[in-house]
Structures are given as C-alpha cells and as structure tokens.
Design an enzyme around this catalytic site. Structure first.
Site, short mmCIF file in Angstrom:
data_model
loop_
_atom_site.label_atom_id
_atom_site.label_comp_id
_atom_site.label_asym_id
_atom_site.label_seq_id
_atom_site.Cartn_x
_atom_site.Cartn_y
_atom_site.Cartn_z
N LYS A 245 -2.33 5.81 -13.39
CA LYS A 245 -2.28 6.67 -12.20
C LYS A 245 -1.24 7.77 -12.37
O LYS A 245 -1.42 8.87 -11.84
CB LYS A 245 -2.00 5.85 -10.95
CG LYS A 245 -3.27 5.44 -10.23
CD LYS A 245 -4.01 4.28 -10.80
CE LYS A 245 -5.21 4.56 -11.64
NZ LYS A 245 -5.86 3.37 -12.18
N GLY B 43 -17.41 2.70 -17.74
CA GLY B 43 -16.90 2.00 -16.56
C GLY B 43 -15.65 2.72 -16.07
O GLY B 43 -15.39 3.88 -16.43
N GLY C 282 5.27 -7.66 -14.37
CA GLY C 282 4.26 -6.71 -13.86
C GLY C 282 2.94 -6.75 -14.61
O GLY C 282 1.95 -6.17 -14.16
N MET D 293 -11.82 -7.99 -11.67
CA MET D 293 -10.51 -7.89 -12.33
C MET D 293 -9.74 -6.73 -11.71
O MET D 293 -9.74 -5.61 -12.23
CB MET D 293 -10.69 -7.70 -13.83
CG MET D 293 -11.22 -8.94 -14.52
SD MET D 293 -11.25 -8.73 -16.29
CE MET D 293 -11.71 -10.37 -16.84
N GLU E 182 7.04 -15.34 -18.61
CA GLU E 182 6.35 -14.11 -19.05
C GLU E 182 6.76 -13.79 -20.49
O GLU E 182 7.94 -13.76 -20.80
CB GLU E 182 6.68 -12.95 -18.11
CG GLU E 182 6.20 -11.58 -18.57
CD GLU E 182 4.70 -11.49 -18.88
OE1 GLU E 182 3.88 -11.75 -18.00
OE2 GLU E 182 4.36 -11.17 -20.05
N THR F 280 -0.34 -6.44 -17.06
CA THR F 280 -1.16 -5.30 -17.48
C THR F 280 -1.01 -4.16 -16.48
O THR F 280 -0.80 -3.00 -16.86
CB THR F 280 -2.65 -5.74 -17.51
OG1 THR F 280 -2.77 -6.87 -18.37
CG2 THR F 280 -3.55 -4.62 -17.99
N VAL G 283 -23.56 1.88 -28.73
CA VAL G 283 -22.90 2.08 -30.02
C VAL G 283 -23.32 0.91 -30.90
O VAL G 283 -23.22 -0.24 -30.47
CB VAL G 283 -21.38 2.13 -29.83
CG1 VAL G 283 -20.66 2.17 -31.16
CG2 VAL G 283 -21.00 3.32 -28.97
N HIS H 238 -7.94 15.07 14.22
CA HIS H 238 -8.59 16.26 13.68
C HIS H 238 -7.52 17.24 13.23
O HIS H 238 -6.55 17.44 13.96
CB HIS H 238 -9.46 16.89 14.77
CG HIS H 238 -10.09 18.17 14.32
ND1 HIS H 238 -11.16 18.21 13.46
CD2 HIS H 238 -9.77 19.47 14.59
CE1 HIS H 238 -11.50 19.47 13.23
NE2 HIS H 238 -10.67 20.25 13.90
#
Ligand code: FAD
Ligand code: NAD
Length: 478
Positions: A61, A193, A49, A331, A43, A51, A249, A457
């Site tokens: 998040k 997106g 980890g 992806m 790496e 992206t 654009v 419920h």
C-alpha cells in the site's frame, strides 16, 4: 520444561493472526501472574507482523500510494490547473518511505506486546508433542514452551510455479516485486489476481511495460463480480497494462539476461513466448506449515495444505487451534484478525463469532475495487430472486468535482425481503466505502434501510445510497 516455560496460551507465528491473538490474550487476562508469563508468541522472522506488515499489505500500500501520486503528477495535473516542473522518480527514497512505514508498525506491535505482558520468543517453533513446542532461538540455543492452549498461526507463502526458480530479483514473488532495485523495462506477471494487479499497477506507473497473463477469462481472482472485473480491466488497460486472458504459462527459462515464459491459450492452441527483465509469479498463496513438526502430533491437513479445524478453530487435539492463512477461508489480514479475537474468546469464555458472510475484499489499484457479500453469479447460482441497483460515479457530484468519475456502485438485494446480498464497487475510495456496506450486511439491512439513511453531500458515499435506491425505486441523480 521448567515452570517459567509454562503458558496459558502459546502462539506459533507473529503475523496478523498470531500477534492479534497474543494481544487479545493479554487483554483477557491470560497474562503475567506473579512471575508466570502466560501468553507467549513465537516468531521466526525477527520482526512481528508477518506477511502483512513486512512483505504484504503495508509495503504494497505504501508503493501503491506513492506510485499513484507520481503517476498523477506526471499525467493528471494540467487539467486541474496545476503546471508542474521536472518530475523525477527517486526509487531508493520511495523504498525508504515504504520501510519507514513497515518499521514503525512492526515496532508498534513490540510495544503492544510489552503493554499486554506477552512474552515475545524469537525463533522457529515446532511441536515436540501435543503440549510442548520447541523453539530454535534466532540468537542460538533452544527452549521448550509448554502450553495449556496452543494456537497455530503460521500463515502462508507464495505458490511456486514449477520450472521457474524464484530468485526474488528477476523471477520474483510479491516479496521481490516489493523491493526491485530498478524499474524493469519489461515485466510479465503470471496471474491476474489481486497481487498480480496491485504489483502490475505499481511498476507500470513507474514506467515498466507490463503484461499480465491470466488463466481465466476474467481478472481479479476469486470473488470479484464479473461486471466489475470487466470494468477494472478496461481501466487498467487504459493505464497501459496489457492482458492475456484465457492464457496459461506452460514453462519458462532464464538466459541470465532475459527471462522467457511460454504461454498458450488455456484451452490449448496458440503459443507464444514473452520475454521480460522481471517475471512475477502471482498464482496464489498456500498454507505454510513447513518445519512445524505436525507429523509429531498427527494433525490433519487437507488436499490444499490447510490445517483442518472445527467451527471453534479446534484441531482434533481440542487445545490446539488454528487461525489465519494456514487454515480455511479467504487469505486476508482482517479475516485473520477476526479469527484471532474469536479464538481467544473461545479459550477464555467458551464462545466467539466471525461472520464469514461479511468479510470485505479490497483491491488497492486506482481506482480501487471493493466488495462484500455474494457476487451476481453466486446469487444467480443460489436460485434466489434478486434485484440489482447500479449507480455510476459519473453521476456523483463529489466524483465530478474530483475529476475522477470512473466506476460504479452495484448493490444486489433479495427481491422478496430486500435484504442486501452483495455490494460491488469500482471507483475512487471504494476501499473506504465498503465499510458502510459491510456494516449494512452485518446488521442485516435492507436496501431501503440504506437508501433512507441520510448521507452527507457532496460525498462519494452518496453513490452507495443511490445504488440502494435504484434496487427498489429509482436513483435521483441517474
Ligand atoms: P502471516 O502474516 O503469513 O504470518 C505468519 C507468521 O508466522 C510469519 O511471520 C512467519 O514467519 C511465522 N511462522 C511460520 N511458521 C513459524 C514457526 N514454525 N515458528 C515461528 N514462526 C513461524 N491482506 C489484506 O487483508 N489486505 C491487503 O492489502 C493485503 N495485501 C497483501 C499483499 C501481499 C503482497 C501479500 C503477499 C499478501 C497480502 N494480504 C493482504 C494478505 C495478508 O498478508 C495475509 O492474509 C495475512 O498476513 C495473514 O496473516 P497470518 O498471521 O495468518 O499469516
Ligand atoms: P489469487 O488467487 O487472488 O489470484 C491468482 C490468479 O492466478 C487467479 O486469477 C488464477 O486464475 C491465476 N493463475 C493460477 N495459475 C495460473 C497460471 N498457471 N497461469 C496464469 N494464471 C494463473 O492469488 P494472489 O493474487 O497470488 O493473492 C494471494 C492471496 O493474497 C489472495 O488470497 C489475496 O486475497 C491475498 N492478497 C490480498 C490483497 C488485498 O486484500 N488487497 C492483496 C494481495 C494479496
């Protein structure tokens, strides 16, 4: 190379695809035997980890969660009987909280590497030949690893917008948008997106005036059901995000103080200029294989830059496999993870499996949007006769008690067999609820199977059960 550089599996890339493959390989026993370490993961980022953990899923998040909390405290407490005092944003602390989550998780993978005897090699890998990968080590020098099997898991990068130079401060990809030092007054997002909408949500909640420019007539990117996309747009608009749909654009310029982008109707015609402090380019991602030395081994890539593989993830050199964002398929981190496990199982046992028909998608806006299986337009195009069951959260008791009643569950089943073909949810907790729908599809469930399964419920998941009921009978509460 010396014998200590000989490995059963050499993995290039330590993102979700690569690190999961490395751990799985370790668990499968492709690991330390005597002095021979047999799984290596290369790496170049300096952290594991990829992206997802460093500049994708996890930091986004964290910001989505905390900006939602901030926004809710500002705008959604009075009616709940909570009077709050002065509410202030501490952006620096919000960014620190994000980093704490990222660091904890990336360090966690380093621990799992040790636990599973994976050799973590920090540096940039490139093919010398079909069995040897040279690594330019991050702390200087180089080393060559020889692999009986090699897995390419080099991921993806943001697709650039020709004419706009990314500086990650004013003209940014998602990476810059996750680390802005102040809240922009005006932000233009190119591309409606998932990245565009998640980042638009973050900065709009913190006070930015955000305009999303989308080429198509629908937001949400590929896959999102049109009915859901329409509802999502309505809700996000109500939250203050502006949309220019059917608009492209054409070019842009940076005066030093303002970034201007020129837009026109996608079909040609009306032009206008939008000025902003920050422009986010979110028009998709493309496979990343730069510097990998593919030319040295002649591996094939398609017109979209994806490494070409067969059903067992093999390139034309059968000991070299490819998984994750740098090859076909959505992806998504969980797709990469499934492929990682399957690829190692192919190596170790000769068989593996990923069900590409049951990969969920989640957009972590508020409310969340989640889906699995086919959308209505796809099913219609396939010619299959189908039934749709819809259940609104406004008729769900838990959503009512939570005062969060926007959205609905839409379940589509085969009219002849009753098998569930697609589930599309917009609403509170949709991202968690989609797991049940995914399991149902994975097991080939019918909508009646779901409708006859007892759900606790009051829970939001009852909306899923009632949408299933509505496909062949009637929902009780709507
Ligand atoms: P990557 O994560 O890109 O990892 C590849 C790694 O390989 C990188 O760390 C790179 O440095 C390394 N590398 C590349 N070339 C070399 C080389 N030659 N030598 C050594 N190392 C190399 N997906 C979800 O499922 N849920 C989400 O919520 C979500 N949110 C996202 C938010 C954002 C802002 C972005 C950008 C993406 C998000 N994604 C999400 C997508 C997800 O991040 C990717 O699908 C996932 O990271 C793919 O994993 P990968 O291992 O294939 O690639
Ligand atoms: P995307 O493909 O989802 O959306 C890009 C959007 O930009 C499309 O709607 C497209 O029509 C539009 N577009 C393209 N060119 C344009 C132009 N010139 N002008 C205006 N609009 C234009 O890509 P993304 O949002 O950049 O995300 C990239 C990848 O990362 C996706 O595969 C996504 O699944 C993944 N991701 C997933 C999550 C998640 O799972 N929550 C979060 C972020 C990213």
């Amino acid at each position: 190379a010396s014998s200590s550089d000989e490995h059963d599996v050499v993995i290039i890339g330590g993102g979700v695809a690569g690190y999961v493959a490395a751990i799985k390989a370790g668990q499968e026993g492709l690991k330390a035997r005597l002095s021979l370490t047999t799984t290596a993961c290369i790496e170049k980022r300096g952290a594991l980890g990829g992206t997802c953990l460093n500049v994708g899923c996890i930091p986004s998040k964290s910001l989505l969660n905390n900006t939602h909390l901030y926004h809710q405290i500002l705008h959604d407490t009075k009616k709940r009987g909570i009077d709050v005092g002065i509410v202030k944003l501490n952006l620096e602390q919000m960014m620190k909280a994000k980093q704490t989550s990222v660091d904890g998780l990336t360090k966690g993978i380093e621990f799992l590497f040790k636990k599973n005897s994976v050799d973590y090699v920090k540096g940039m890998g490139s093919f010398v030949n079909e069995h040897e990968v040279k690594v330019d080590l991050l702390d200087g020098g180089e080393k060559t690893l020889r692999g009986k099997n090699i897995i390419i898991a080099t991921g993806s990068e943001a697709t650039p917008f020709l004419g706009l130079n990314i500086d990650e401060e004013r003209i940014v990809t998602s990476t810059g948008a996750l680390s802005l030092k102040e809240v922009p007054k005006k932000m233009v997002v190119i591309g409606g997106g998932i990245i565009g909408l998640e980042m638009a949500s973050v900065w709009s909640r913190l006070g930015a005036d955000v305009t999303v420019v989308e080429f198509l007539n629908q937001i949400g990117g590929p896959g999102m059901d049109a009915e859901v996309a329409k509802q999502a747009q309505k809700i996000l608009q109500k939250q203050g995000i502006q949309f220019l749909l059917g608009t492209k654009v054409t070019n842009g310029s940076d005066s030093g103080s303002t970034v201007s982008v020129n837009v026109e109707a996608a079909k040609g015609g009306k032009e206008q200029t939008l000025d902003a402090d920050v422009v986010l380019v979110a028009i998709g991602r493309r496979p990343y294989t730069a510097g990998l030395g593919l030319e040295n081994i002649g591996l094939e890539i398609d017109e979209r830059g994806r490494l070409v593989i067969d059903q067992e993830y093999r390139t034309k050199a059968s000991h070299i496999r490819v998984i994750g964002d740098c090859t076909f398929g959505p992806m998504l981190a969980h797709k990469a993870e499934e492929e990682a496990v399957a690829a190692i199982e192919y190596i170790k046992k000769g068989f593996g499996h990923v069900n590409y028909g049951a990969i969920p998608s989640v957009m972590y806006t508020h409310p969340e949007v989640a889906w699995v299986g086919q959308n209505e337009a796809e099913i219609k195009a396939s010619g299959v006769k189908y039934r749709v069951g819809n259940f609104p959260f406004s008729a769900n008791s838990r959503a009512k008690t939570n005062l969060e009643t926007e959205g609905f569950v839409k379940l589509i089943s085969d009219a002849e067999t009753d098998r569930i073909l697609g589930v599309h949810i917009i609403g509170p907790g949709a991202g968690e609820m989609i797991a049940e729908a995914t399991l149902a599809i994975e097991y080939g469930a019918s909508s009646e199977d779901v409708a006859r399964t007892c759900h606790a419920h009051p829970t939001l998941a009852e909306a899923f059960k009632e949408a299933a009921m509505a496909t062949y009978s009637k929902a009780i509460h709507f």
